[in-house]
Design an enzyme around this catalytic site. Structure first.
Site, PDB file in Angstrom:
ATOM      1  CG  ASN A   1      -0.751   5.289  -1.007  1.00 16.47           C
ATOM      2  OD1 ASN A   1      -1.588   4.969  -1.843  1.00 16.47           O
ATOM      3  ND2 ASN A   1      -1.007   5.359   0.289  1.00 16.47           N
TER       4      ASN A   1
ATOM      5  CD  GLU B   1      -3.052  -0.939   0.243  1.00 14.88           C
ATOM      6  OE1 GLU B   1      -3.088   0.075  -0.482  1.00 14.88           O
ATOM      7  OE2 GLU B   1      -3.875  -1.865   0.135  1.00 14.88           O
TER       8      GLU B   1
ATOM      9  NE  ARG C   1      -5.233   3.391  -6.320  1.00 10.16           N
ATOM     10  CZ  ARG C   1      -4.778   2.209  -6.752  1.00 10.16           C
ATOM     11  NH1 ARG C   1      -4.605   1.994  -8.033  1.00 10.16           N
ATOM     12  NH2 ARG C   1      -4.512   1.257  -5.901  1.00 10.16           N
TER      13      ARG C   1
HETATM   14  N1  LIG Z   1       3.147   9.039  -0.932  1.00 11.67           N
HETATM   15  C1  LIG Z   1       2.153   9.898  -1.174  1.00 11.67           C
HETATM   16  N2  LIG Z   1       2.398  11.072  -1.833  1.00 11.67           N
HETATM   17  C2  LIG Z   1       1.401  11.941  -2.096  1.00 11.67           C
HETATM   18  N3  LIG Z   1       0.108  11.751  -1.743  1.00 11.67           N
HETATM   19  C3  LIG Z   1      -0.200  10.618  -1.079  1.00 11.67           C
HETATM   20  C4  LIG Z   1       0.788   9.636  -0.763  1.00 11.67           C
HETATM   21  N4  LIG Z   1       0.193   8.633  -0.098  1.00 11.67           N
HETATM   22  C5  LIG Z   1      -1.100   8.958   0.011  1.00 11.67           C
HETATM   23  N5  LIG Z   1      -1.363  10.143  -0.573  1.00 11.67           N
HETATM   24  C6  LIG Z   1      -2.684  10.836  -0.616  1.00 11.67           C
HETATM   25  O1  LIG Z   1      -3.518  10.255   0.371  1.00 11.67           O
HETATM   26  C7  LIG Z   1      -4.735   9.770  -0.224  1.00 11.67           C
HETATM   27  C8  LIG Z   1      -5.220   8.543   0.518  1.00 11.67           C
HETATM   28  O2  LIG Z   1      -4.312   7.442   0.360  1.00 11.67           O
HETATM   29  P1  LIG Z   1      -4.886   5.946   0.469  1.00 11.67           P
HETATM   30  O3  LIG Z   1      -3.794   5.007   0.179  1.00 11.67           O
HETATM   31  O4  LIG Z   1      -5.581   5.804   1.775  1.00 11.67           O
HETATM   32  O5  LIG Z   1      -5.996   5.896  -0.666  1.00 11.67           O
HETATM   33  P2  LIG Z   1      -5.790   5.829  -2.257  1.00 11.67           P
HETATM   34  O6  LIG Z   1      -4.373   5.532  -2.573  1.00 11.67           O
HETATM   35  O7  LIG Z   1      -6.352   7.074  -2.846  1.00 11.67           O
HETATM   36  O8  LIG Z   1      -6.700   4.598  -2.663  1.00 11.67           O
HETATM   37  P3  LIG Z   1      -6.321   3.013  -2.492  1.00 11.67           P
HETATM   38  O9  LIG Z   1      -5.108   2.938  -1.632  1.00 11.67           O
HETATM   39  O10 LIG Z   1      -7.516   2.409  -1.866  1.00 11.67           O
HETATM   40  O11 LIG Z   1      -6.079   2.521  -3.848  1.00 11.67           O
HETATM   41  C9  LIG Z   1      -4.405   9.557  -1.676  1.00 11.67           C
HETATM   42  O12 LIG Z   1      -5.544   9.619  -2.503  1.00 11.67           O
HETATM   43  C10 LIG Z   1      -3.413  10.701  -1.944  1.00 11.67           C
HETATM   44  O13 LIG Z   1      -4.089  11.909  -2.186  1.00 11.67           O
HETATM   45 MG   LIG Z   2      -3.360   3.961  -1.707  1.00  9.78          MG
END
Ligand SMILES: Nc1ncnc2c1ncn2[C@@H]1O[C@H](COP(=O)(O)OP(=O)(O)OP(=O)(O)O)[C@@H](O)[C@H]1O
Ligand SMILES: [Mg+2]
Lengths: 105, 146
Positions: free
Chosen positions: B52, B48, B107
């Site tokens: 990200n 995860e 996502r």
């Molecule tokens: N490393 C990162 N750099 C920039 N933004 C990030 C990063 N990690 C998370 N985010 C932000 O945080 C939000 C939530 O992250 P999360 O992993 O919970 O959900 P997601 O990635 O959008 O969906 P999923 O993980 O269910 O596919 C993301 O949509 C993004 O905007």
């Molecule tokens: Mg994610």
């Protein structure tokens, strides 16, 4: 990840095998959507029995197919997720989409 | 607590490296003889965080991801995934379940929720324009205890 599509009367089953992550979800999505749009089945079953790893990308795949199917009134169900995939499906609040174990489809 | 083993790898933000990262953490943790469940939990959590960094952090630029692993004497695994990508404006908001900035890419907004559920602690630090670091801790069953 490989995806095999079985078609039945009014339903299709997508048999997924391998690891389901962001990298492999895109290919699976393409294969399933092509058939969904071609057959517009009432039910689309995602057979997860061969999915050895899954992360939140699997949830995106399930919900995304539900969105595609709902356009023509279809719905999506998940069959035989591993105990582990089930944990993530429950975390997403989607346990209602899991088919009961003795279900004959 | 005393560190008994550590490892650090840097790899480019490419989707195929998601599986590389989870294999690495599994191989590293194997030395501590974790349960199958613990192994799956940490593979998911790492996947995860790395995903990200790839899909959000390095959305518009290429860059590297660093995975740092540390095992302590009391069988705790410390995992750090860091990127030098776009960073997060509001970390608290980003960590809320179902919050996503990329719904059109399917996502679900569950990555942080998975990391939180499958590890014992999760800390996220981020600076817009500078990057993001995700630090997780997982206590592995000590088979010689009890
Ligand atoms: N490393 C990162 N750099 C920039 N933004 C990030 C990063 N990690 C998370 N985010 C932000 O945080 C939000 C939530 O992250 P999360 O992993 O919970 O959900 P997601 O990635 O959008 O969906 P999923 O993980 O269910 O596919 C993301 O949509 C993004 O905007
Ligand atoms: Mg994610």
């Amino acid at each position: 990840m490989t995806v095999e599509i079985l078609t039945g009367e009014n339903y299709i089953t997508a048999v997924l095998k391998g690891e389901l992550d962001h990298c492999t979800a895109a290919g699976a999505r393409e294969i399933i959507d092509a058939r969904l749009e071609k057959y517009t089945p009432r039910l689309c079953i995602l057979d997860f029995s061969g999915v050895s790893f899954m992360d939140s990308s699997g949830i995106g795949l399930i919900l995304g197919r539900q969105r595609v199917a709902s356009v023509f009134g279809g719905s999506v169900r998940v069959k035989n997720p591993s105990r582990y995939a089930e944990k993530i499906i429950k975390l997403a609040g989607l346990e209602k989409m899991i088919l009961p174990e003795n279900c004959k489809v | 607590m005393k560190t008994v083993n550590y490892m650090k790898i840097t790899f480019p933000a490419m989707a195929k490296n998601e599986s590389l990262a989870r294999s690495c953490v599994a191989a590293f943790a194997a030395g501590a003889d974790p349960t199958v469940e613990e192994l799956t939990d940490i593979r998911s959590a790492v996947c995860e965080a790395v995903t990200n960094a790839i899909v959000h952090g390095y959305r518009s630029v290429a860059g590297d991801i660093t995975l740092t692993l540390k095992m302590t004497e009391d069988n705790c695994l410390y995992i750090k995934v860091s990127d030098k990508g776009c960073g997060i404006e509001d970390v608290k908001k980003a960590m809320q379940p179902l919050y996503t900035t990329a719904p059109e890419e399917e996502r679900a907004g569950l990555g942080f929720a998975v990391m939180e559920a499958f590890t014992d602690s999760l800390r996220v630090t981020s600076r817009p324009g500078k990057g993001t670091a995700v630090i997780m801790k997982k206590k592995l069953t000590d088979k010689f205890e009890s």
